[in-house]
Enzyme design. Structure first.
Site, PDB file in Angstrom:
ATOM      1  N   LYS A  51       1.119  14.434   0.300  1.00  0.00           N
ATOM      2  CA  LYS A  51      -0.246  14.732  -0.140  1.00  0.00           C
ATOM      3  C   LYS A  51      -0.429  16.230  -0.434  1.00  0.00           C
ATOM      4  O   LYS A  51      -1.411  16.656  -1.012  1.00  0.00           O
ATOM      5  CB  LYS A  51      -1.247  14.262   0.915  1.00  0.00           C
ATOM      6  CG  LYS A  51      -1.242  12.736   1.123  1.00  0.00           C
ATOM      7  CD  LYS A  51      -2.222  12.318   2.206  1.00  0.00           C
ATOM      8  CE  LYS A  51      -2.125  10.854   2.589  1.00  0.00           C
ATOM      9  NZ  LYS A  51      -2.795   9.956   1.620  1.00  0.00           N
TER      10      LYS A  51
ATOM     11  N   LYS B 271     -14.524   8.527  -3.684  1.00  0.00           N
ATOM     12  CA  LYS B 271     -15.732   8.901  -2.929  1.00  0.00           C
ATOM     13  C   LYS B 271     -16.249  10.273  -3.372  1.00  0.00           C
ATOM     14  O   LYS B 271     -17.454  10.473  -3.522  1.00  0.00           O
ATOM     15  CB  LYS B 271     -15.440   8.888  -1.419  1.00  0.00           C
ATOM     16  CG  LYS B 271     -15.074   7.492  -0.904  1.00  0.00           C
ATOM     17  CD  LYS B 271     -14.456   7.518   0.487  1.00  0.00           C
ATOM     18  CE  LYS B 271     -13.773   6.187   0.768  1.00  0.00           C
ATOM     19  NZ  LYS B 271     -12.880   6.247   1.954  1.00  0.00           N
TER      20      LYS B 271
ATOM     21  N   THR C  58      -8.360   6.671  -2.148  1.00  0.00           N
ATOM     22  CA  THR C  58      -9.722   6.128  -2.214  1.00  0.00           C
ATOM     23  C   THR C  58     -10.720   7.258  -1.986  1.00  0.00           C
ATOM     24  O   THR C  58     -11.840   7.202  -2.474  1.00  0.00           O
ATOM     25  CB  THR C  58      -9.931   5.025  -1.159  1.00  0.00           C
ATOM     26  OG1 THR C  58      -9.360   5.460   0.079  1.00  0.00           O
ATOM     27  CG2 THR C  58      -9.284   3.722  -1.593  1.00  0.00           C
TER      28      THR C  58
ATOM     29  N   HIS D 164       0.792  -1.234   0.000  1.00  0.00           N
ATOM     30  CA  HIS D 164       0.000   0.000   0.000  1.00  0.00           C
ATOM     31  C   HIS D 164       0.819   1.276   0.000  1.00  0.00           C
ATOM     32  O   HIS D 164       0.276   2.351   0.238  1.00  0.00           O
ATOM     33  CB  HIS D 164      -0.917   0.062   1.222  1.00  0.00           C
ATOM     34  CG  HIS D 164      -2.002  -0.952   1.218  1.00  0.00           C
ATOM     35  ND1 HIS D 164      -3.248  -0.709   0.690  1.00  0.00           N
ATOM     36  CD2 HIS D 164      -2.021  -2.219   1.673  1.00  0.00           C
ATOM     37  CE1 HIS D 164      -4.000  -1.787   0.834  1.00  0.00           C
ATOM     38  NE2 HIS D 164      -3.279  -2.718   1.423  1.00  0.00           N
TER      39      HIS D 164
ATOM     40  N   LYS E 198      -8.048  14.146   4.160  1.00  0.00           N
ATOM     41  CA  LYS E 198      -7.198  12.955   4.169  1.00  0.00           C
ATOM     42  C   LYS E 198      -6.152  13.164   5.243  1.00  0.00           C
ATOM     43  O   LYS E 198      -6.059  14.260   5.813  1.00  0.00           O
ATOM     44  CB  LYS E 198      -6.525  12.746   2.803  1.00  0.00           C
ATOM     45  CG  LYS E 198      -5.831  14.029   2.262  1.00  0.00           C
ATOM     46  CD  LYS E 198      -5.159  13.800   0.918  1.00  0.00           C
ATOM     47  CE  LYS E 198      -6.103  13.844  -0.252  1.00  0.00           C
ATOM     48  NZ  LYS E 198      -6.079  12.678  -1.104  1.00  0.00           N
ATOM     49  N   ARG E 199      -5.349  12.109   5.551  1.00  0.00           N
ATOM     50  CA  ARG E 199      -4.272  12.318   6.508  1.00  0.00           C
ATOM     51  C   ARG E 199      -3.387  13.479   6.038  1.00  0.00           C
ATOM     52  O   ARG E 199      -3.218  13.698   4.833  1.00  0.00           O
ATOM     53  CB  ARG E 199      -3.422  11.033   6.648  1.00  0.00           C
ATOM     54  CG  ARG E 199      -4.095   9.965   7.489  1.00  0.00           C
ATOM     55  CD  ARG E 199      -4.329  10.428   8.907  1.00  0.00           C
ATOM     56  NE  ARG E 199      -3.112  10.432   9.682  1.00  0.00           N
ATOM     57  CZ  ARG E 199      -2.814   9.523  10.615  1.00  0.00           C
ATOM     58  NH1 ARG E 199      -3.662   8.552  10.903  1.00  0.00           N
ATOM     59  NH2 ARG E 199      -1.689   9.575  11.281  1.00  0.00           N
TER      60      ARG E 199
HETATM   61  C1  7GP Z   1      -2.758   3.961   1.843  1.00  0.00           C
HETATM   62  C2  7GP Z   1      -2.183   4.680   0.637  1.00  0.00           C
HETATM   63  O1  7GP Z   1      -1.455   5.812   1.061  1.00  0.00           O
HETATM   64  C3  7GP Z   1      -3.339   5.108  -0.269  1.00  0.00           C
HETATM   65  O2  7GP Z   1      -2.821   5.675  -1.439  1.00  0.00           O
HETATM   66  C4  7GP Z   1      -4.185   3.897  -0.617  1.00  0.00           C
HETATM   67  O3  7GP Z   1      -5.337   4.301  -1.308  1.00  0.00           O
HETATM   68  C5  7GP Z   1      -4.616   3.181   0.649  1.00  0.00           C
HETATM   69  O4  7GP Z   1      -3.498   2.823   1.426  1.00  0.00           O
HETATM   70  C6  7GP Z   1      -5.394   1.916   0.366  1.00  0.00           C
HETATM   71  O5  7GP Z   1      -4.698   1.096  -0.515  1.00  0.00           O
HETATM   72  N1  7GP Z   1      -1.703   3.545   2.750  1.00  0.00           N
HETATM   73  C7  7GP Z   1      -1.910   3.554   4.072  1.00  0.00           C
HETATM   74  O6  7GP Z   1      -2.948   3.913   4.581  1.00  0.00           O
HETATM   75  C8  7GP Z   1      -0.795   3.082   4.890  1.00  0.00           C
HETATM   76  O7  7GP Z   1      -0.840   3.050   6.090  1.00  0.00           O
HETATM   77  C9  7GP Z   1       1.416   2.290   4.947  1.00  0.00           C
HETATM   78  O8  7GP Z   1       0.274   2.656   4.205  1.00  0.00           O
HETATM   79  C10 7GP Z   1       1.597   0.829   4.914  1.00  0.00           C
END
Ligand code: 7GP
Length: 838
Positions: free
Chosen positions: A570, A676, A672, A373, A564-565
């Site tokens: 970002k 939305k 994501t 991810h 978003k975070r």
């Molecule tokens: C997130 C990604 O930053 C985002 O782009 C993606 O849509 C989402 O996962 C679902 O696939 N990543 C995280 O939230 C995260 O904690 C570190 O990644 C492992």
């Protein structure tokens, strides 16, 4: 007299009050649960009492579906997907269950006698914040789709006592508050102490020869912790399937250490209890580099070991041995957090169930699949060997052995290439030694995937290149999706009604059907009502904003939203540079004609992430200056909404006109939120990053505001020695904007406050804001112009919604089912005395 056995075989007759779906029965059940579960008389019941009574009333209606589902799976000995995830950001359950059961209206009427509105009771639910952001929310959408598609599945995770912190804003700064989501009880879960399992930690290993003369290893732990499962039903949309989300809580094996207690050491006697309970105490809020936090590794191993032991127990209930384990279970690793599972399944098969290595490895490799991810190198998990070996000595041995056998094979493929060996090794030996969790996941899995087309390509080219060269057939893309049940139907009832009126309700389960809306883009009446709906939703959000932060915003302005975070990649601060640019232009030219905008931000920063917290402070500081400047009134407003979470997201997405998806190309794995927004009729301004690329492909380039460098251009610029100062010195407006922020203008004259942020941009700029600045500003001018033509804007918005079918999580889950998990739907037949869903 009936014998005890005969009472057990009697069919359990469930009285209508617990299952009936009509208004009158629900009304009766509500009163009943208020008295007998919540222990309150109607005249003394608080809003929360009524919420609890309603939640139990709905849970009653889930139980037959849930238990029948589980029984059917057991009887049919089905193949099951296990989604292993350290995070499940499910959001509030009540409204979703009402929708999936199809009883929203009945319940609305039943509730009305309490003098309250159903919406007020729904708002009462404390959301389980058991995740940070994208990864955790994706897991929740996938559970919804798995149930809706009638796929046997279990979501395994951790029942954190404290989820993601609540965010307050004090003087513009983020303040973190403990999230006590369990304080009034959780009506949606059922504890199953009888299914508890034990997990070992610490100590040492020793070898011995068993009775058959086999050489074996034994783990003598320092301490043992108990995992207790808490189950929550996940009902599919208008189907009988209710899968389980099983979250583990850690407990001490014995609450008291009687040895110590008897010696008079009362407090010492509970030490072990305290440490054991700490394991599932709190969610780590960091998507930042892990600083080798031992407790985090304990959490990961704890829930993974519990979950694998649970699968083995269920398997052996129906099967004579574990030989067929990989045929019955497909285990998805949601990023590397559960990847220690590869070594743990090996341990369970070899040490506990006495498999030989090769057979165990065959089963393990055919059981797991791994989703990545993130592309940020600093977020790739690695554990210092010192910590890993001390905490999990037996797993350390197994990982060494896996690595040893793996590298032996590699040496044959790449003889004399020591560089290759050290790049592929599961153990990083370049300095301090580490276990590379992504390498363990790659070696131990049958499939590896990214979460958007670009992301998967970059994994193959870059982050996991060496593994791709080795086994290209393991790699595939599975573009993310989101569930339309929560993200349209539940959060945007007005839009749902308008769509359904035109094209029927099939789209809720088959999102591609939204295409039917294209037939109405030229219908002026439809566009009119589309705009009215949007206006009403924006007015609702405006009310909420006024109540929460005391800022009055005008629903007729363009709602420009980034939620978003908070993270530098970002680029919320690029958004701020645009705002300050507009402000600066208005100050220089008070009569300038601009499209009035309301900028809305929301998001949490990791508590230890200085720059992200400073960005929050900057947003709030700019907001304050603009708000207090009468010359700007009616033209610009900036709002930072505190405590952005699933519940707030459900309010915000439907109200947005413009969706900000402005990460540096090549950094956002998918996104994501972008989906939305667009599903709810916002247009996107975005870079060619993550799933933006695919969204633009679907909705059409002419319906998407594109700006910025491409990934290749970012790479090329970096390689050529990117120098942000060139942009600073050559772009007058950009320089004025950065200077204004740096001057203390937004910080009551304190020119040092935002210095670190400004200097970082001018001298370093790792996310290339300055390189993308002009392109972003120009693109935003186009947005402003487009919004002025409301008829045109509505057309684009309708087309966006009509073309979002691809981004349903149902599509993603179908692809996982067909291409990775190889699982089939299983129909659930309810006993005939249960009333079917509406
Ligand atoms: C997130 C990604 O930053 C985002 O782009 C993606 O849509 C989402 O996962 C679902 O696939 N990543 C995280 O939230 C995260 O904690 C570190 O990644 C492992």
């Amino acid at each position: 007299d009936p014998s005890p056995e005969s009472t057990f075989v009697c069919p359990i007759i469930i009285e209508d009050d617990r299952t009936g779906l009509d208004t009158e029965t629900i009304r009766r059940a509500l009163r009943d649960n208020l008295l007998y579960i919540q222990g309150k008389l109607p005249e003394l019941a608080s809003k929360n009492d009524l919420y609890m009574a309603l939640a139990y009333t709905i849970r009653d209606r889930l139980l037959q579906r849930w238990l029948t589902t589980q029984q059917t799976y057991l009887k049919k000995d089905v193949r099951t997907v296990c989604y292993l995830s350290a995070e499940f950001l499910v959001g509030p359950h009540l409204a979703n269950n009402l929708i999936n059961l199809g009883i929203y209206e009945q319940v609305q009427k039943a509730v009305s006698e309490s003098g309250l509105k159903l919406e007020e009771l729904i708002a009462q639910e404390e959301e389980p914040g058991l995740g940070n952001g994208g990864l955790g929310r994706l897991a929740a959408c996938y559970l919804d789709s798995l149930s809706t598609l009638e796929i046997p599945a279990i979501g395994y995770g951790i029942r954190y006592e404290f989820g993601i912190f609540d965010q307050e804003i004090h003087d513009g700064w983020q303040v973190e508050i403990t999230d006590k989501w369990l304080q009034y009880g959780n009506p949606w879960e059922i504890a199953r102490p009888e299914a508890g399992v034990e997990v070992k930690f610490g100590g040492y290993t020793e070898s011995y020869t068993d009775e058959n003369g086999n050489y074996r290893s034994r783990w003598i732990p320092d301490y043992v912790v108990k995992g207790i499962p808490y189950d929550t039903p996940i009902l599919g949309y208008r189907v009988n399937t209710a899968n389980t989300m099983r979250l583990w809580k850690s407990e001490a094996c014995e609450s008291f250490d009687f040895g110590r207690f008897n010696r008079g050491d009362y407090y010492g006697a509970v030490d072990n209890k305290v440490h054991s309970e700490n394991i599932s105490k709190v969610l780590y809020p960091n998507d930042e580099p892990i600083q080798g936090k031992e407790l985090r590794l304990e959490q990961q191993y704890f829930f993974v070991s519990c979950s694998l032991q649970d699968m083995i127990r269920i398997h052996l209930h129906e099967n004579p041995s574990l030989n067929s384990f990989h045929q019955k279970w497909s285990v998805q690793l949601n990023d590397t957090h559960p990847s220690v599972g590869v070594a743990e399944l090996m341990r369970l098969l070899i040490d506990v169930h006495h498999f030989d290595w090769d057979k165990a490895w065959f089963i393990t490799q055919n059981t797991f699949a791994y989703t990545n991810h993130t592309l940020l190198p600093e977020a790739l998990e690695k554990w210092p060997l010192s910590i890993f070996g001390r905490l999990l000595p037996r797993l350390m041995e197994i990982i060494y052995e896996i690595n040893h056998r793996f590298l032996d094979k590699i040496r044959i493929i790449y003889p004399h290439d020591d560089g290759k060996i050290s790049r592929l090794s599961i153990i990083d030996e370049s300095g301090e030694k580490y276990v590379r969790m992504a390498h363990l996941a790659c070696v131990g899995s049958q499939a590896i995937n990214g979460v958007a087309a670009l992301h998967t390509e970059l994994l193959k080219k870059d982050v996991l290149r060496n593994f791709y060269e080795l086994f290209p057939e393991k790699f595939s893309n599975k573009t993310n999706g989101v569930t339309p049940r929560r993200w349209i139907v539940s959060s945007n009832p007005r839009l749902t009604f308008a769509i359904t009126e035109k094209i029927g309700e099939n789209w809720i389960k088959h999102l591609e059907d939204l295409r039917g809306l294209e037939n109405y883009v030229d219908d002026g009446g439809f566009r009119d009502s589309w705009r009215r709906i949007k206006y009403d939703i924006k007015a609702d959000l405006a009310n909420y904003i006024d109540k929460k932060v005391g800022i009055k915003v005008d629903p007729s302005t363009l709602f420009d939203v980034q939620v978003k975070r908070i993270h530098e990649y970002k680029r919320q601060h690029l958004n701020v540079l645009h705002i300050v640019t507009l402000y600066h232009r208005l100050k220089n030219n008070p009569n300038l004609d601009i499209t009035p905008r309301t900028f809305i931000f929301g998001g949490k920063a990791a508590p230890g992430y200085f720059m992200a917290k400073l960005i929050i402070k900057l947003i709030n500081s700019v907001a304050e200056v603009i708000d207090n400047d009468p010359t700007i009134a009616g033209r610009l407003k900036v709002v930072f909404l505190p405590d952005y979470n699933v519940t707030l997201g459900q309010r915000v997405y439907p109200a947005a006109d413009l969706s900000e998806q402005i990460s540096t190309a090549g950094k956002e794995a998918s996104g994501t939120g972008n989906m939305k927004f667009s599903m709810n009729g916002a247009l996107t301004i975005g870079t060619l990053d993550g799933a933006n690329i695919e969204i633009r492909e679907e909705v059409g380039a002419e319906n998407f505001f594109l700006f910025g460098l491409t990934t290749e251009e970012v790479y090329a610029k970096k390689a050529a020695g990117y120098n942000p100062q060139e942009y600073y010195y050559h772009n007058e407006e950009l320089r004025a904007v950065l200077d204004l922020i740096g001057s203390g203008f937004f910080s009551r004259g304190d020119s040092s406050l935002f210095r670190p942020l400004v200097d970082n941009l001018i001298y370093n700029d790792p996310y290339m804001l300055l390189a993308d600045y002009q392109s972003y500003i120009d693109c935003q001018e186009g947005v402003g112009r487009a919004y002025k033509d409301q008829e045109h804007w509505s057309r684009l918005a309708i087309l966006n919604v009509a073309r979002m079918g691809k981004f349903s999580s149902d599509r993603s889950i179908r692809q996982y089912c067909e291409e990775i998990w190889r699982v089939q739907p299983v129909k659930i037949e309810l006993p005939d005395y249960i009333q079917a869903n509406a």
